[in-house]
Design a protein around this motif. Structure first.
Motif, mmCIF file in Angstrom:
data_model
loop_
_atom_site.group_PDB
_atom_site.id
_atom_site.type_symbol
_atom_site.label_atom_id
_atom_site.label_comp_id
_atom_site.label_asym_id
_atom_site.label_seq_id
_atom_site.Cartn_x
_atom_site.Cartn_y
_atom_site.Cartn_z
ATOM 1 N N VAL A 1 -0.920 3.157 -9.853
ATOM 2 C CA VAL A 1 -1.321 3.583 -9.014
ATOM 3 C C VAL A 1 -3.259 3.820 -9.314
ATOM 4 O O VAL A 1 -3.958 4.737 -10.175
ATOM 5 C CB VAL A 1 -1.490 5.261 -8.911
ATOM 6 C CG1 VAL A 1 -1.680 4.453 -7.289
ATOM 7 C CG2 VAL A 1 0.909 4.500 -8.320
ATOM 8 N N THR B 1 1.097 -1.585 -0.090
ATOM 9 C CA THR B 1 -0.338 -0.120 -0.535
ATOM 10 C C THR B 1 0.522 1.173 0.426
ATOM 11 O O THR B 1 0.706 2.256 -0.554
ATOM 12 C CB THR B 1 -0.955 -0.096 1.036
ATOM 13 O OG1 THR B 1 -1.471 -0.563 1.613
ATOM 14 C CG2 THR B 1 -2.183 1.326 1.024
ATOM 15 N N CYS C 1 -1.703 7.868 2.319
ATOM 16 C CA CYS C 1 -3.745 8.112 1.624
ATOM 17 C C CYS C 1 -3.899 8.787 1.699
ATOM 18 O O CYS C 1 -5.477 8.611 1.778
ATOM 19 C CB CYS C 1 -3.556 6.078 1.924
ATOM 20 S SG CYS C 1 -2.349 4.596 1.785
ATOM 21 N N ARG D 1 2.774 1.487 -3.648
ATOM 22 C CA ARG D 1 2.370 2.045 -5.036
ATOM 23 C C ARG D 1 3.078 1.654 -6.083
ATOM 24 O O ARG D 1 3.305 2.655 -6.736
ATOM 25 C CB ARG D 1 2.757 3.265 -4.654
ATOM 26 C CG ARG D 1 1.482 3.666 -4.033
ATOM 27 C CD ARG D 1 1.170 5.119 -3.996
ATOM 28 N NE ARG D 1 1.317 6.839 -4.489
ATOM 29 C CZ ARG D 1 1.980 7.716 -3.863
ATOM 30 N NH1 ARG D 1 1.980 7.249 -2.247
ATOM 31 N NH2 ARG D 1 2.847 8.824 -3.633
ATOM 32 N N THR E 1 -5.215 0.103 -5.989
ATOM 33 C CA THR E 1 -5.587 1.446 -5.036
ATOM 34 C C THR E 1 -6.700 0.325 -3.685
ATOM 35 O O THR E 1 -6.230 -0.023 -2.962
ATOM 36 C CB THR E 1 -5.392 2.027 -5.133
ATOM 37 O OG1 THR E 1 -4.289 2.707 -5.981
ATOM 38 C CG2 THR E 1 -5.106 3.082 -3.728
ATOM 39 N N CYS F 1 -4.126 10.078 -7.766
ATOM 40 C CA CYS F 1 -3.030 9.885 -6.461
ATOM 41 C C CYS F 1 -2.021 11.419 -6.998
ATOM 42 O O CYS F 1 -1.736 11.595 -8.007
ATOM 43 C CB CYS F 1 -2.220 9.080 -6.074
ATOM 44 S SG CYS F 1 -0.406 8.913 -5.609
#
Lengths: 267, 300
Positions: A123, A116, A166, A119, A128, A249
């Motif tokens: 992504v 996690t 995150c 990445r 994810t 992201c």
């Protein structure tokens, strides 16, 4: 951690020690993994798992691992196992090998957290979602440790770590939610899992201002900040390129912004 | 007294006596120092310097995806899928740039601040760029990074001097660093900072750094990060307990203070602290020209 739970966090023993000793152990593990993958197409589980004492620090990013001489948990060095696997397999098919390795170890608490944070690959919303779901499955044991991520001297709780690493996913996919991080991540993961291309587009456009703010040296800000320009460029992306930004992201969006900035400069 | 010890930096692992070991270690020899020399004290701490500077890069570009400190190019490509690792030539796979910024597609080689460092850095940056760019399938090609500079003040345990790590990107892709120290023995870092008496440092450069740190701090604040505040100063506190660094500097300090040289035992309470220091207002004048690398005479 919820009272009454007996969850404890276990990490592979090859990840504990001084930097140099972990490097050596990880190399052996990499060779072992490559051997079995070559023979059977599957990766072996670690030979030994050790329980992490409650509250002990786990280093999850290499750049803050400034004190190499301290024996400590170095979860980020799972990347070196992968590297040694690649090396042993002569760098053939590195994407497939990587994805297979990740698929195997997302089933563990340590793998869930590592992948996690790492990445790797595109992504995308889908990838994810899988990663977040894995972390959520192991939330209780992962809460047992503390983590060094962005600042060398400040160990964080799991919740703080997930916000730092995150936060972009929560902002992009469950922006309206407040409250516990765990719940926000659950919501974000569900939405990412079933996101259509249009859903991804909307999430990306929502996050563009954040990415723009991070790119303090972009030259054509006015053009780049125009949602119409962004949408037009995004719809022109081929599938693999879109996949890379589909998770919304920040760093991936920023990378795209630099690309567009460069292209605008060439015109 | 015959100057400081010849020291060789080691990149990883504890080593008794502070000597380099193994073919993979980059060593920078510091010639015995003439105590009458006005040459700034140049210590090449190898791994510790690289790690600190890489960390500061991550602070300056917090939303960037970057690889630091000797990750091989093949692994970087393998992890990010921005290219195809199999396109690398066999002897290119294990090349390890110091900073590879995937988001901005720039790279930096970090080298000691002298002629040799500059030449090596230039050659290595060029080699790494050729290799990386051979693989690229997605996005732009890499170029040598620019506009990365800064400094950190460090006080080591029992040291009476304040040490300064400074770095400048003198040409695209090459970031040169050096260590200097306060001219006087000082009890506090604040005094050192206020006194501003660093060997080979201008006040103007101090102002530049203040502006840079202020910017990094503001970036961090905008991300709602908490900062340590120590009597009005804002900055970063890092515990630097590089065992080899400790041994090297302890020996160097002992030499400087006139006691027997070659003291190899680390201090009982090891470690050091990166010192927070007061921010200064950002300079209104444009930053001074990045200095060209100072060349180091071969003998002095």
């Amino acid at each position: 951690m919820s009272p009454g739970k007996t969850a404890s966090l276990q990490l592979p023993s090859f990840l504990h020690g001084t930097y140099r000793s972990v490097q050596q152990k990880v190399k052996r593990e990499g060779l072992r993994c490559a051997e079995q993958y070559r023979k059977e197409g599957a990766f072996p589980s670690p030979r030994q798992l050790l329980e992490v004492p409650l509250g002990e620090v786990v280093v999850v990013q290499g750049v803050v691992d400034i004190q190499h001489e301290r024996p400590v948990w170095r979860l980020y060095m799972v990347s070196e196992v992968l590297r040694d696997v690649w090396e042993a397999l002569d760098w053939e098919d590195s994407s497939s090998v990587r994805d297979a390795y990740e698929a195997s170890f997302l089933e563990t608490a340590w793998g869930a957290l590592f992948f996690t944070l790492a990445r790797m690959g595109a992504v995308s919303a889908e990838r994810t979602a899988r990663r977040l779901e894995a972390v959520l499955r192991f939330w209780d044991p992962l809460e047992c440790a503390r983590y060094l991520f962005k600042k060398p001297g400040a160990a964080q709780t799991l919740e703080e770590l997930m916000v730092d690493s995150c936060g972009w996913a929560m902002d992009a996919w469950s922006p309206e939610l407040e409250g516990p991080v765990r719940a926000r991540l659950e919501s974000a993961a569900k939405r990412m899992e079933r996101a259509t291309r249009e859903d991804c587009l909307e999430a990306i456009l929502r996050q563009m201002p954040r990415a723009l703010a991070a790119g303090h040296d972009l030259k054509h800000r006015q053009v780049l900040a125009d949602p119409a320009f962004q949408r037009e460029r995004l719809t022109m992306l081929d599938t693999p390129s879109f996949e890379r930004v589909s998770g919304a992201c920040t760093s991936e969006l920023l990378e795209k912004l630099y690309d567009w900035d460069h292209e605008l400069g060439l015109q | 007294m015959n100057g400081g010890p010849a020291v060789v930096a080691e990149t990883t692992g504890p080593t008794a006596g502070g000597q380099a070991s193994g073919p993979t270690v980059q060593g920078y020899n510091v010639p015995g120092r003439n105590p009458d020399s006005r040459m700034p004290w140049q210590l090449f701490l190898g791994g510790a310097s690289h790690r600190l500077i890489a960390y500061m890069y991550s602070v300056h570009y917090p939303d960037t995806r970057a690889y630091y400190n000797k990750e091989p190019i093949a692994a970087i490509i393998g992890e990010t899928s921005i290219g195809r690792a199999s396109l690398l030539l066999p002897d290119e796979r294990q090349l390890r740039p110091d900073i590879t910024d995937i988001t901005r597609r720039v790279l930096f080689e970090i080298k000691p601040w002298h002629e040799q460092g500059l030449l090596e850095g230039r050659a290595e940056a060029s080699t790494y760029l050729t290799a990386l760019n051979r693989t690229i399938l997605i996005g732009r090609h890499f170029t040598g990074g620019t506009d990365f500079h800064g400094e950190i003040l460090i006080r080591f345990a029992r040291g009476q001097y304040i040490w300064r790590l400074e770095w400048r990107t003198s040409e695209p892709g090459v970031t040169l660093y050096r260590w200097t120290r306060s001219q006087q023995r000082l009890e506090s870092e604040a005094a050192a900072y206020e006194a501003g008496q660093w060997t080979d440092l201008s006040v103007e450069e101090l102002h530049q750094y203040g502006g840079w740190v202020e910017k990094a701090v503001q970036d961090m604040i905008s991300r709602r990060e908490k900062l340590a505040t120590v009597s009005g100063a804002m900055g970063l506190v890092i515990d630097l307990v590089g065992e080899t660094a400790r041994v090297v500097l302890w020996g160097a300090l002992m030499g400087q203070l006139g006691t027997s040289t070659g003291a190899r035992q680390p201090p009982a309470q090891g470690g050091g602290q990166v010192i927070p220091f007061p921010t200064r207002p950002a300079p209104t004048a444009p930053p001074a020209q990045v200095p060209a690398a100072a060349s180091m005479p071969l003998s002095h």
